[in-house]
Design a protein around this motif. Structure first.
Motif, PDB file in Angstrom:
ATOM      1  N   ASN A   1       3.833  -5.538  -1.465  1.00  0.00           N
ATOM      2  CA  ASN A   1       2.791  -6.091  -1.196  1.00  0.00           C
ATOM      3  C   ASN A   1       3.322  -8.005  -1.008  1.00  0.00           C
ATOM      4  O   ASN A   1       2.539  -8.612  -2.059  1.00  0.00           O
TER       5      ASN A   1
ATOM      6  N   VAL B   1       2.508  -2.822   4.599  1.00  0.00           N
ATOM      7  CA  VAL B   1       2.030  -1.363   4.002  1.00  0.00           C
ATOM      8  C   VAL B   1       0.760  -1.352   3.773  1.00  0.00           C
ATOM      9  O   VAL B   1       0.263  -2.230   2.979  1.00  0.00           O
ATOM     10  N   ASP B   2      -0.018  -0.132   3.915  1.00  0.00           N
ATOM     11  CA  ASP B   2      -1.311  -0.127   3.343  1.00  0.00           C
ATOM     12  C   ASP B   2      -1.748   1.403   3.347  1.00  0.00           C
ATOM     13  O   ASP B   2      -1.779   2.103   4.429  1.00  0.00           O
ATOM     14  N   ARG B   3      -1.959   1.793   2.321  1.00  0.00           N
ATOM     15  CA  ARG B   3      -2.682   3.150   1.742  1.00  0.00           C
ATOM     16  C   ARG B   3      -3.008   2.942   0.320  1.00  0.00           C
ATOM     17  O   ARG B   3      -2.235   2.749  -0.397  1.00  0.00           O
TER      18      ARG B   3
ATOM     19  N   LYS C   1      -3.828  -8.510   5.206  1.00  0.00           N
ATOM     20  CA  LYS C   1      -3.982  -7.432   4.062  1.00  0.00           C
ATOM     21  C   LYS C   1      -3.853  -7.978   2.642  1.00  0.00           C
ATOM     22  O   LYS C   1      -4.719  -7.622   1.893  1.00  0.00           O
TER      23      LYS C   1
ATOM     24  N   LEU D   1      -7.608  -7.594   1.580  1.00  0.00           N
ATOM     25  CA  LEU D   1      -7.771  -6.333   0.789  1.00  0.00           C
ATOM     26  C   LEU D   1      -7.295  -6.561  -0.688  1.00  0.00           C
ATOM     27  O   LEU D   1      -8.085  -6.382  -1.426  1.00  0.00           O
TER      28      LEU D   1
ATOM     29  N   HIS E   1      -9.510  -6.867  -3.803  1.00  0.00           N
ATOM     30  CA  HIS E   1      -9.538  -5.860  -4.397  1.00  0.00           C
ATOM     31  C   HIS E   1      -9.204  -6.452  -6.099  1.00  0.00           C
ATOM     32  O   HIS E   1      -9.886  -5.428  -7.119  1.00  0.00           O
TER      33      HIS E   1
ATOM     34  N   HIS F   1      -9.608   5.787  -7.950  1.00  0.00           N
ATOM     35  CA  HIS F   1      -8.837   4.641  -8.141  1.00  0.00           C
ATOM     36  C   HIS F   1      -9.254   3.545  -9.265  1.00  0.00           C
ATOM     37  O   HIS F   1     -10.358   3.224  -9.125  1.00  0.00           O
TER      38      HIS F   1
ATOM     39  N   VAL G   1      -5.523  -1.205 -10.383  1.00  0.00           N
ATOM     40  CA  VAL G   1      -5.401  -2.570  -9.657  1.00  0.00           C
ATOM     41  C   VAL G   1      -5.292  -3.767 -10.326  1.00  0.00           C
ATOM     42  O   VAL G   1      -4.763  -4.767  -9.991  1.00  0.00           O
TER      43      VAL G   1
ATOM     44  N   LYS H   1       0.480 -10.466  -8.986  1.00  0.00           N
ATOM     45  CA  LYS H   1       0.117 -10.080  -7.852  1.00  0.00           C
ATOM     46  C   LYS H   1      -0.901 -11.218  -7.345  1.00  0.00           C
ATOM     47  O   LYS H   1      -0.922 -11.424  -6.086  1.00  0.00           O
TER      48      LYS H   1
ATOM     49  N   ARG I   1      -1.984 -13.774  -3.862  1.00  0.00           N
ATOM     50  CA  ARG I   1      -3.149 -13.653  -3.221  1.00  0.00           C
ATOM     51  C   ARG I   1      -4.223 -15.045  -3.315  1.00  0.00           C
ATOM     52  O   ARG I   1      -4.910 -15.155  -2.198  1.00  0.00           O
TER      53      ARG I   1
HETATM   54  C1  CS2 Z   1      -3.874  -2.835  -4.826  1.00  0.00           C
HETATM   55  C2  CS2 Z   1      -3.079  -2.201  -3.989  1.00  0.00           C
HETATM   56  O1  CS2 Z   1      -2.908  -2.366  -7.257  1.00  0.00           O
HETATM   57  C3  CS2 Z   1      -3.466  -3.358  -6.017  1.00  0.00           C
HETATM   58  O2  CS2 Z   1      -3.012  -4.472  -6.444  1.00  0.00           O
HETATM   59  O3  CS2 Z   1      -4.725  -4.066  -4.296  1.00  0.00           O
HETATM   60  O4  CS2 Z   1      -2.115  -1.403  -4.798  1.00  0.00           O
HETATM   61  C4  CS2 Z   1      -3.684  -1.592  -2.824  1.00  0.00           C
HETATM   62  O5  CS2 Z   1      -4.479  -0.259  -3.180  1.00  0.00           O
HETATM   63  C5  CS2 Z   1      -2.762  -1.180  -1.670  1.00  0.00           C
HETATM   64  O6  CS2 Z   1      -1.850  -2.219  -1.323  1.00  0.00           O
HETATM   65  C6  CS2 Z   1      -3.404  -0.572  -0.440  1.00  0.00           C
HETATM   66  O7  CS2 Z   1      -2.455  -0.757   0.399  1.00  0.00           O
END
Ligand code: CS2
Length: 517
Positions: free
Chosen positions: A203, A245-247, A311, A315, A319, A385, A390, A397, A401
């Motif tokens: 990511n 990638v996304d899951r 993403k 996302l 997140h 999760h 996260v 990270k 972002r």
């Molecule tokens: C999450 C990602 O851990 C994190 O920072 O935002 O691992 C997220 O679950 C994935 O990128 C989803 O594709």
């Protein structure tokens, strides 16, 4: 969820026996074409699943696309340090189960696409040899944002990092992914000169170009003519497509082992849980062919950068806020956190008002539907999760972002209160001031910046002091934000509110301020 008795795994047949009754794919890849660095859960529930679909399509005669009809796309999985997954996979004929978890129930599949698995730290020469092998046509990576050894300040290779220094001095035994790739490419250039694709699946914005830059910077530091030879080979024979990638893939727990035991009737030591949603968007720039991943739904597009930005911000950025606020509220899972009123409001506000203005939708993507789908995915209670998962590695990270959207709002004269709140909640979790207890979920977050953050917290009397030290002096979110006193001030204020009145009060304060801007 119904309680399941612990699996009587000793009494169950091992997953390798699944071949005999057809539960595992009978058609295995004919040879390895891919070396994958980072044999973790994400790769096993994402790229491996697309590769299974491509192999099935090849078996069915292919679809006429690149790589179709070709089954030499087995994957050699390299785990960085831990031997848990390689050892368990080898004990079960390189198989494992993907457990797809939705509120309606579970479904199971066994990709069966790996041809070998080993630990890179234990066999560094073998990593180089695998990357250098003429049969290797793709080297893919899921090594996390933290695995690229780049300086968060500059975005360039962290040349002074002891691990990079080691890899520059010790040709045959590299330990970092960038060192491993360059040593493997050097060997390819020397021995056969066959082209290869390096495929980042992490990511990171512009992950292909980012990886290319770091690889070339490392290669440029090789001694004498080695640098020029390796760089020339990379220029002519290596491509670095970007990918999105996304899951959502949580960590494996005994609960998932029990689900496999009860649902499938086999003992699997290393199943991978995953949400039903999966997406993969790639640039179609492969130097030596590729599997027909489109058979599994992968999209080849010239708009990967837009997908990635969408993403990483909507996302991943949102997140992070959900995870840090949730942890501070004592909540273990993302689904529980996003179901709490104040956290959902904060998540919607940061997404719509602070991330959305800086993204451009790729063709055909409906942003309102994308947002709704995110909330459905986050609310998947069965997934479990964790906020601590996260929240882990936030120092690396958040750099991906927060800064770009924050700076574009600041430059337009708008204070991004919720991006400041994201930063404040992160600091409250990872750098608690004396007398403040962020709780067990924050304590479980792992972060390479913890030592620096602990020192900064010990030297700070207030949230503002701490925000100044970490953002301005240590450039936690990069150089540009280090110079934005207004953002640092706002982060400090929200951090003080978290300390005094809690995370929900800080979210309410940010909401009131955002409503007035
Ligand atoms: C999450 C990602 O851990 C994190 O920072 O935002 O691992 C997220 O679950 C994935 O990128 C989803 O594709």
């Amino acid at each position: 969820m119904a309680h399941l008795d612990p699996a009587p795994s000793a009494a169950l047949p091992p997953l390798s026996a699944a071949y005999d009754d057809g539960a595992a794919p009978r058609r295995r890849p004919s040879a390895a074409g891919i070396v994958h660095l980072g044999l973790g859960n994400f790769h096993r529930a994402h790229q491996a699943v697309y590769t299974r679909a491509a192999l099935d399509a090849a078996g069915a005669g292919g679809a006429g696309e690149a790589g179709a009809g070709d089954d030499a796309w087995g994957i050699i999985g390299v785990s960085s340090r831990s031997d848990t997954i390689p050892t368990a996979m080898k004990a079960q004929d390189l198989l494992y189960t993907v457990v797809e978890i939705s509120p309606e129930g579970e479904s199971f599949s066994v990709p069966g696409v790996h041809t070998d698995a080993f630990v890179g730290a234990a066999e560094p020469e073998r990593v180089v040899a695998s990357i250098a092998a003429a049969g290797t046509r793709i080297v893919s990576l899921t090594v996390t944002e933290n695995g690229y050894f780049y300086s968060p300040r500059t975005g360039h290779l962290a040349v002074d990092d002891p691990a990079i220094q080691h890899d520059l001095r010790t040709p045959g035994r590299p330990t970092t992914p960038i060192g491993q790739i360059v040593r493997g490419l050097q060997e390819r250039a020397r021995s056969h000169g066959e082209p290869v694709t390096i495929l980042s699946c992490d990511n990171l914005t512009d992950n292909g170009h980012h990886t290319e830059r770091l690889v070339k910077e490392f290669a440029g530091l090789l001694p004498g003519p080695e640098a020029a030879e390796t760089l020339a080979f990379i220029e002519d024979h290596v491509t670095f497509p970007s990918t999105m990638v996304d899951r959502i893939v949580p960590a494996t727990t005994d609960h998932y082992r029990e689900l496999v035991a009860h649902g499938l009737g086999y003992a699997d030591g290393v199943p991978v849980p995953a949400e039903p949603f999966s997406m993969w968007v790639l640039e179609d720039r492969f130097a030596a062919g590729r599997p027909a991943w489109e058979a599994g739904g992968a999209v080849f597009s010239d708009e990967v950068a837009l997908y990635e930005q969408l993403k990483v911000r909507l996302l991943n950025g949102t997140h992070s806020l959900i995870a840090y606020l949730g942890a501070l509220c004592g909540v273990a899972t993302i689904s529980e956190a996003v179901s709490s009123g104040p956290i959902e409001v904060a998540a919607r506000t940061v997404l719509r008002e602070e991330y959305l203005p800086s993204v451009t939708a790729p063709r055909g993507v409906d942003l309102a539907a994308y947002e709704e789908q995110l909330f459905v995915r986050w609310r998947n209670t069965a997934l479990g999760h964790r906020t601590s998962q996260v929240g882990t590695d936030g120092s690396v990270k958040l750099r991906q972002r927060v800064p770009a959207p924050a700076l574009s709002l600041l430059d337009a004269g708008t204070m991004p209160h919720f991006l400041a709140l994201t930063t404040a909640a992160y600091l409250a979790c990872l750098a608690p001031l004396k007398g403040f207890d962020p709780g067990p979920h924050a304590a479980a977050m792992v972060d390479p910046a913890r030592p620096m953050l602990a020192r900064a917290a010990a030297e700070s009397a207030t949230g503002h002091d701490l925000a100044r030290r970490v953002l301005r002096d240590h450039h936690l979110l990069g150089e540009a934000l280090a110079g934005r006193d207004d953002f640092i001030q706002r982060t400090g204020e929200l951090l003080d509110t978290i300390h005094r009145h809690g995370a929900s009060a800080a979210a309410a304060e940010a909401g009131a301020a955002a409503a007035n801007r």
